[in-house]
Enzyme design. Structure first.
Site, PDB file in Angstrom:
ATOM      1  N   HIS A  31       0.302  -2.382   9.323  1.00 45.16           N
ATOM      2  CA  HIS A  31       1.179  -1.852  10.356  1.00 45.16           C
ATOM      3  C   HIS A  31       1.956  -2.994  10.994  1.00 45.16           C
ATOM      4  O   HIS A  31       1.368  -3.893  11.597  1.00 45.16           O
ATOM      5  CB  HIS A  31       0.304  -1.132  11.388  1.00 45.16           C
TER       6      HIS A  31
ATOM      7  N   GLU B 283       4.209  -1.452   6.531  1.00 45.90           N
ATOM      8  CA  GLU B 283       4.873  -0.483   7.394  1.00 45.90           C
ATOM      9  C   GLU B 283       5.686  -1.306   8.371  1.00 45.90           C
ATOM     10  O   GLU B 283       5.190  -2.273   8.949  1.00 45.90           O
ATOM     11  CB  GLU B 283       3.853   0.377   8.140  1.00 45.90           C
TER      12      GLU B 283
ATOM     13  N   ASP C 238       9.212  -1.139  11.325  1.00 47.56           N
ATOM     14  CA  ASP C 238       9.967  -0.278  12.225  1.00 47.56           C
ATOM     15  C   ASP C 238      11.415  -0.728  12.268  1.00 47.56           C
ATOM     16  O   ASP C 238      11.694  -1.928  12.198  1.00 47.56           O
ATOM     17  CB  ASP C 238       9.393  -0.374  13.645  1.00 47.56           C
TER      18      ASP C 238
ATOM     19  N   HIS D  83      10.102  -3.090  16.521  1.00 47.57           N
ATOM     20  CA  HIS D  83       9.373  -1.888  16.930  1.00 47.57           C
ATOM     21  C   HIS D  83       9.876  -1.283  18.234  1.00 47.57           C
ATOM     22  O   HIS D  83      10.163  -0.088  18.308  1.00 47.57           O
ATOM     23  CB  HIS D  83       7.875  -2.186  17.063  1.00 47.57           C
TER      24      HIS D  83
ATOM     25  N   GLU E 245       9.602   3.069   9.310  1.00 50.16           N
ATOM     26  CA  GLU E 245       9.573   4.035  10.406  1.00 50.16           C
ATOM     27  C   GLU E 245      10.856   3.911  11.205  1.00 50.16           C
ATOM     28  O   GLU E 245      11.137   2.877  11.809  1.00 50.16           O
ATOM     29  CB  GLU E 245       8.380   3.822  11.328  1.00 50.16           C
TER      30      GLU E 245
END
Length: 166
Positions: free
Chosen positions: A17, A44, A46, A59, A112
């Site tokens: 993450h 992952e 952002d 993020h 994301e």
């Protein structure tokens, strides 16, 4: 290729993450991504929309927590963000396109998309532009179901998913 084959990368290894960060390595940085790649883990990350319609790998909606600047990412041009150093490192904020060039398909990527309200289409277009020519396994995900539907209609080859919480 069957649906099962297209989805297999999602369960074939762990995902880190925001990259494999900590111990002096900042989240969503090239160093965090390099550590994840070295460990054989997927990434992952952002993305946030910039003032000039690009997407950067970051993020938070604001710059306050991870940089010396403050205010919304979406109010800053890409060029200023690319010169902005992440706290505790010599790394800067990168565009999604440059991060994907760096990862170069070595591990799977989950992107994301961060959106606010109904203003999701500019993020969609910017992500789709950044994905052009990328050949590694990836998927786009968001808490916004409209964004996921947009990718289904306008970029059907891109795997996509809805992020949900309780």
């Amino acid at each position: 290729m069957t649906t099962d084959q297209r989805l297999a990368f999602l369960t074939s290894q762990p995902f880190c993450h925001r990259g494999l960060h900590g111990d002096g390595v900042v989240e969503n940085s090239l160093a965090a991504f390099d550590r994840a790649i070295a460990a054989g883990h997927g990434i992952e990350l952002d993305v946030q929309l910039t003032l000039d319609g690009d997407v950067v790998v970051f993020h938070d909606a604001t710059l306050d927590r991870l940089t010396s600047l403050s205010g919304p990412v979406r109010k800053m041009p890409r060029s200023k963000l690319e010169q902005t150093t992440l706290n505790g490192s010599s790394e800067t904020i990168h565009t999604l396109h440059s991060v994907l060039l760096h990862i170069a398909g070595r591990v799977p990527v989950l992107i994301e998309a961060k959106t606010s309200g109904l203003a999701f289409m500019p993020v969609c277009f910017a992500i789709r532009r950044a994905l052009e020519g990328y050949r590694g396994p990836l998927a786009v995900m968001s808490f916004n179901p409209d964004l996921v539907r947009w990718f289904r209609r306008h970029a059907p080859r891109v795997l996509r998913g809805l992020v949900v919480t309780d």
